[in-house]
Design a protein around this motif. Structure first.
Motif, PDB file in Angstrom:
ATOM      1  N   PRO A   1      10.643  52.746  48.579  1.00  8.76           N
ATOM      2  CA  PRO A   1      11.811  51.985  49.003  1.00  8.76           C
ATOM      3  C   PRO A   1      11.743  50.484  48.771  1.00  8.76           C
ATOM      4  CG  PRO A   1      10.434  52.439  50.890  1.00  8.76           C
ATOM      5  CD  PRO A   1       9.752  53.053  49.706  1.00  8.76           C
ATOM      6  N   GLN A   2      10.649  49.989  48.197  1.00  8.59           N
ATOM      7  CA  GLN A   2      10.546  48.544  47.926  1.00  8.59           C
ATOM      8  C   GLN A   2       9.978  48.304  46.528  1.00  8.59           C
ATOM      9  OE1 GLN A   2       8.548  49.217  51.073  1.00  8.59           O
ATOM     10  NE2 GLN A   2      10.188  48.758  52.496  1.00  8.59           N
ATOM     11  N   VAL A   3      10.569  47.350  45.819  1.00  4.91           N
ATOM     12  CA  VAL A   3      10.061  46.980  44.493  1.00  4.91           C
ATOM     13  C   VAL A   3       8.617  46.507  44.605  1.00  4.91           C
ATOM     14  CG1 VAL A   3      10.319  45.384  42.556  1.00  4.91           C
ATOM     15  CG2 VAL A   3      12.341  46.383  43.599  1.00  4.91           C
ATOM     16  N   GLY A   4       8.334  45.717  45.642  1.00  7.26           N
ATOM     17  CA  GLY A   4       6.972  45.212  45.818  1.00  7.26           C
ATOM     18  C   GLY A   4       5.959  46.322  45.992  1.00  7.26           C
ATOM     19  N   VAL A   5       6.330  47.383  46.697  1.00 11.67           N
ATOM     20  CA  VAL A   5       5.426  48.522  46.885  1.00 11.67           C
ATOM     21  C   VAL A   5       5.235  49.255  45.559  1.00 11.67           C
ATOM     22  CG1 VAL A   5       5.104  50.724  48.067  1.00 11.67           C
ATOM     23  CG2 VAL A   5       6.007  48.759  49.320  1.00 11.67           C
ATOM     24  N   LEU A   6       6.326  49.413  44.788  1.00  5.94           N
ATOM     25  CA  LEU A   6       6.205  50.038  43.474  1.00  5.94           C
ATOM     26  C   LEU A   6       5.231  49.256  42.597  1.00  5.94           C
ATOM     27  CD1 LEU A   6       9.178  51.416  41.392  1.00  5.94           C
ATOM     28  CD2 LEU A   6       7.353  50.158  40.291  1.00  5.94           C
ATOM     29  N   GLN A   7       5.358  47.942  42.605  1.00  8.96           N
ATOM     30  CA  GLN A   7       4.457  47.103  41.821  1.00  8.96           C
ATOM     31  C   GLN A   7       3.011  47.232  42.311  1.00  8.96           C
ATOM     32  OE1 GLN A   7       6.365  43.315  42.347  1.00  8.96           O
ATOM     33  NE2 GLN A   7       7.832  43.635  40.682  1.00  8.96           N
ATOM     34  N   GLN A   8       2.853  47.282  43.625  1.00 11.29           N
ATOM     35  CA  GLN A   8       1.506  47.455  44.193  1.00 11.29           C
ATOM     36  C   GLN A   8       0.897  48.778  43.752  1.00 11.29           C
ATOM     37  OE1 GLN A   8       1.519  47.689  48.499  1.00 11.29           O
ATOM     38  NE2 GLN A   8      -0.395  48.820  48.488  1.00 11.29           N
ATOM     39  N   PHE A   9       1.673  49.861  43.828  1.00 15.67           N
ATOM     40  CA  PHE A   9       1.182  51.182  43.413  1.00 15.67           C
ATOM     41  C   PHE A   9       0.777  51.164  41.940  1.00 15.67           C
ATOM     42  CE2 PHE A   9       3.377  54.240  46.656  1.00 15.67           C
ATOM     43  CZ  PHE A   9       2.801  53.531  47.703  1.00 15.67           C
ATOM     44  N   ALA A  10       1.648  50.556  41.094  1.00 18.00           N
ATOM     45  CA  ALA A  10       1.372  50.545  39.658  1.00 18.00           C
ATOM     46  C   ALA A  10       0.099  49.762  39.350  1.00 18.00           C
ATOM     47  CB  ALA A  10       2.563  49.952  38.914  1.00 18.00           C
ATOM     48  N   ARG A  11      -0.037  48.588  39.959  1.00 21.56           N
ATOM     49  CA  ARG A  11      -1.187  47.735  39.665  1.00 21.56           C
ATOM     50  C   ARG A  11      -2.473  48.234  40.317  1.00 21.56           C
ATOM     51  NH1 ARG A  11       2.924  42.646  40.033  1.00 21.56           N
ATOM     52  NH2 ARG A  11       3.544  42.738  37.829  1.00 21.56           N
ATOM     53  N   SER A  12      -2.329  49.150  41.264  1.00 18.06           N
ATOM     54  CA  SER A  12      -3.512  49.807  41.839  1.00 18.06           C
ATOM     55  C   SER A  12      -3.950  50.993  40.997  1.00 18.06           C
ATOM     56  CB  SER A  12      -3.205  50.283  43.263  1.00 18.06           C
ATOM     57  OG  SER A  12      -2.914  49.203  44.124  1.00 18.06           O
ATOM     58  N   GLY A  13      -3.179  51.298  39.942  1.00 22.27           N
ATOM     59  CA  GLY A  13      -3.524  52.415  39.066  1.00 22.27           C
ATOM     60  C   GLY A  13      -3.154  53.768  39.623  1.00 22.27           C
ATOM     61  N   TRP A  14      -2.215  53.813  40.581  1.00 23.62           N
ATOM     62  CA  TRP A  14      -1.845  55.065  41.228  1.00 23.62           C
ATOM     63  C   TRP A  14      -0.768  55.837  40.474  1.00 23.62           C
ATOM     64  CZ3 TRP A  14      -1.114  53.404  47.085  1.00 23.62           C
ATOM     65  CH2 TRP A  14      -2.346  52.972  47.595  1.00 23.62           C
ATOM     66  N   LEU A  15      -0.024  55.176  39.589  1.00 28.04           N
ATOM     67  CA  LEU A  15       1.177  55.782  39.011  1.00 28.04           C
ATOM     68  C   LEU A  15       0.996  56.224  37.569  1.00 28.04           C
ATOM     69  CD1 LEU A  15       3.964  53.376  40.349  1.00 28.04           C
ATOM     70  CD2 LEU A  15       2.933  55.374  41.453  1.00 28.04           C
ATOM     71  N   ALA A  16       1.679  57.298  37.241  1.00 31.12           N
ATOM     72  CA  ALA A  16       1.765  57.755  35.855  1.00 31.12           C
ATOM     73  C   ALA A  16       3.064  57.223  35.256  1.00 31.12           C
ATOM     74  CB  ALA A  16       1.747  59.277  35.803  1.00 31.12           C
TER      75      ALA A  16
ATOM     76  N   ASP B   1      15.827  53.331  46.311  1.00 35.09           N
ATOM     77  CA  ASP B   1      14.609  54.136  46.387  1.00 35.09           C
ATOM     78  C   ASP B   1      14.294  54.677  45.008  1.00 35.09           C
ATOM     79  OD1 ASP B   1      14.095  54.652  49.547  1.00 35.09           O
ATOM     80  OD2 ASP B   1      16.240  54.525  49.118  1.00 35.09           O
ATOM     81  N   ALA B   2      13.084  54.391  44.533  1.00 31.02           N
ATOM     82  CA  ALA B   2      12.669  54.775  43.184  1.00 31.02           C
ATOM     83  C   ALA B   2      11.699  55.947  43.231  1.00 31.02           C
ATOM     84  CB  ALA B   2      12.018  53.595  42.473  1.00 31.02           C
ATOM     85  N   ALA B   3      11.944  56.933  42.397  1.00 29.81           N
ATOM     86  CA  ALA B   3      11.028  58.062  42.274  1.00 29.81           C
ATOM     87  C   ALA B   3       9.891  57.692  41.334  1.00 29.81           C
ATOM     88  CB  ALA B   3      11.764  59.280  41.736  1.00 29.81           C
ATOM     89  N   VAL B   4       8.656  57.814  41.833  1.00 30.69           N
ATOM     90  CA  VAL B   4       7.462  57.581  41.014  1.00 30.69           C
ATOM     91  C   VAL B   4       6.583  58.822  41.068  1.00 30.69           C
ATOM     92  CG1 VAL B   4       7.523  55.089  41.425  1.00 30.69           C
ATOM     93  CG2 VAL B   4       6.130  56.537  42.913  1.00 30.69           C
TER      94      VAL B   4
END
Length: 442
Positions: free
Chosen positions: A103-118, A324-327
């Motif tokens: 639900p937050q762009v900042g969280v999406l960025q955090q997940f991506a930069r933590s290497g959690w996302l495909a 809300d973005a699906a990752v």
């Protein structure tokens, strides 16, 4: 290219969509079992999101539509507001969900930069390019890689009201912020407090601030403050807090005063306006207020209406959105099925399922507005889609979670303190700057 449910859904006729909608309405709890001969028959994926109650039920209809076709079983995990904490714990415990609705762009960025996302598939990216304004793809992209599909949007520049309350006070829809406060005082004089404020939920207070700031300071400074290239101690922030404090400090305007507001969560704030025993005339929040008002038997456009958040100090009327973005998590077990679900979510057919159920806006410009169940929602959806790339995304949702997206921390907590005592906007700005600098790593 492999044949997936999304490619079939994209080519679906209106009749096929109607069949899917009918099927999702059957069975216990409004769900159906997955198809035994679907491409992912026998597989289970978990989808995590903040939603509960009606929102969860309506999203489940979308999941059921995909499940029926794909053959996969979908389990839903409600995370509550602390999405990053819950998902981090799940990953650490080797129990990661396949898909998260972030639900937050900042969280999406955090997940991506933590290497959690495909990274999402080329099919998903192409579907988004066809169906969405570029801004929505940009918000789902981190370091030039596309990770997040924005399935649900919010129009966060609406003030909802009881027509009966305003009519009784002899006031109409205001055009400016100052006029809104004056009208609110007139409403209070007629015997009903003006605003129900959901101060227990800090995210609603960030939305109040963002609308005031975008209109008063303008979009350039809004963008600079969002990425912290402008400090929160800037005079524009102090000015916006001062403007907001005029409302927060007036017990005629805030139902029950600040202390009551701080004990009022968002659903309760809506009940106080549209419930059986009204305690306020107006409540500010997004389009999703309409679904809750409907739970109290209110009819949108009749006894539950809204006006655009008014302009502040001669600025433009703000249009703040969220979403809300699906990752897809790398650690999820059934990656191919997860990607297929996200591809489906990019289609207008998926959006139509929730649009028909209500309480939903889609940024998908290919969704037929006739899918929405009422004229007021169609009007809101049209406004959002036609705004295109001029929409400004919720500022707190763009920030790191530690600043803009966590209960009891950062902006949420500081603005709750400001609601309790709005007498020192300079001090509040300084506290916001210190928290932002820490979260952004400055």
């Amino acid at each position: 290219m492999r044949r997936t449910p999304v490619t079939r859904a994209t080519a679906a006729t209106g009749a096929a969509l109607a069949l899917a909608l009918t099927a999702t309405a059957c069975g216990d709890g409004g769900t159906t079992g997955p198809a035994s001969d679907g491409e992912f028959s026998g597989q289970t994926i978990t989808v995590a999101a903040v939603w509960t109650g009606t929102e969860q039920e309506n999203f489940q209809r979308v999941l059921d539509a995909w499940s029926e076709e794909s053959g996969a079983h979908v389990e839903f995990l409600s995370t509550g507001d602390n999405v990053s904490t819950v998902i981090g714990s799940k990953i650490e415990g080797k129990d990661a969900p396949e898909v998260v609705m972030v639900p937050q762009v900042g969280v999406l960025q955090q997940f991506a930069r933590s290497g959690w996302l495909a990274p999402l598939t080329q099919d998903a990216e192409q579907e988004v390019t066809r169906n969405f304004a570029q801004v929505w793809k940009d918000y789902g992209t981190v370091d030039d890689t596309y990770y997040g599909l924005y399935f649900k949007a919010a129009h966060k520049s609406l003030v909802w009201y009881s027509p009966q309350a305003l009519e009784q006070a002899g006031v109409g829809e205001p055009a400016t912020y100052a006029e809104m406060l004056d009208s609110g005082r007139t409403v209070a004089d007629s015997g009903l407090p003006a605003f129900s404020v959901a101060g227990q939920d800090g995210w609603t207070l960030t939305d109040w601030f963002e609308n005031v700031y975008l209109s008063q300071a303008g979009p350039e400074k809004y963008d600079e403050l969002a990425d912290h290239s402008l400090p929160w101690t800037d005079q524009s922030v102090v000015d916006a807090l001062t403007t907001l404090g005029e409302l927060f400090s007036d017990e005629e305007l805030v139902s029950g005063g600040a202390e009551t507001a701080l004990r009022t969560d968002f659903p309760t704030s809506v009940r106080k306006v549209f419930g059986p025993e009204p305690e306020a005339a107006m409540v500010y929040e997004g389009d999703f207020v309409g679904a809750l008002a409907g739970d109290y038997g209110r009819t949108l456009g009749e006894d539950a209406r809204f006006f655009p958040f008014p302009s502040v100090d001669g600025g433009e009327k703000p249009v703040v959105s969220g979403g809300d973005a699906a990752v897809v998590l790398k650690d999820g077990k059934n990656q191919e099925a997860a990607m297929s679900l996200v591809e489906f979510l990019a289609t207008p057919e998926a959006a139509a399922v929730w649009a028909e159920a209500g309480g939903y806006l889609s940024p998908n410009r290919e969704l037929d507005l006739a899918a929405y169940s009422d004229d007021l929602t169609r009007q809101t959806a049209r406004s959002l889609v036609e705004a295109g790339d001029t929409v400004r995304f919720d500022m707190s949702d763009q920030a790191p979670a530690a600043f803009g997206g966590m209960v009891g921390k950062g902006e949420w907590k500081i603005l709750q303190d400001f609601l309790r005592d709005p007498s020192d906007p300079e001090g509040t700005a300084a506290a916001l700057e210190a928290a932002a600098a820490d979260a952004f790593g400055d």
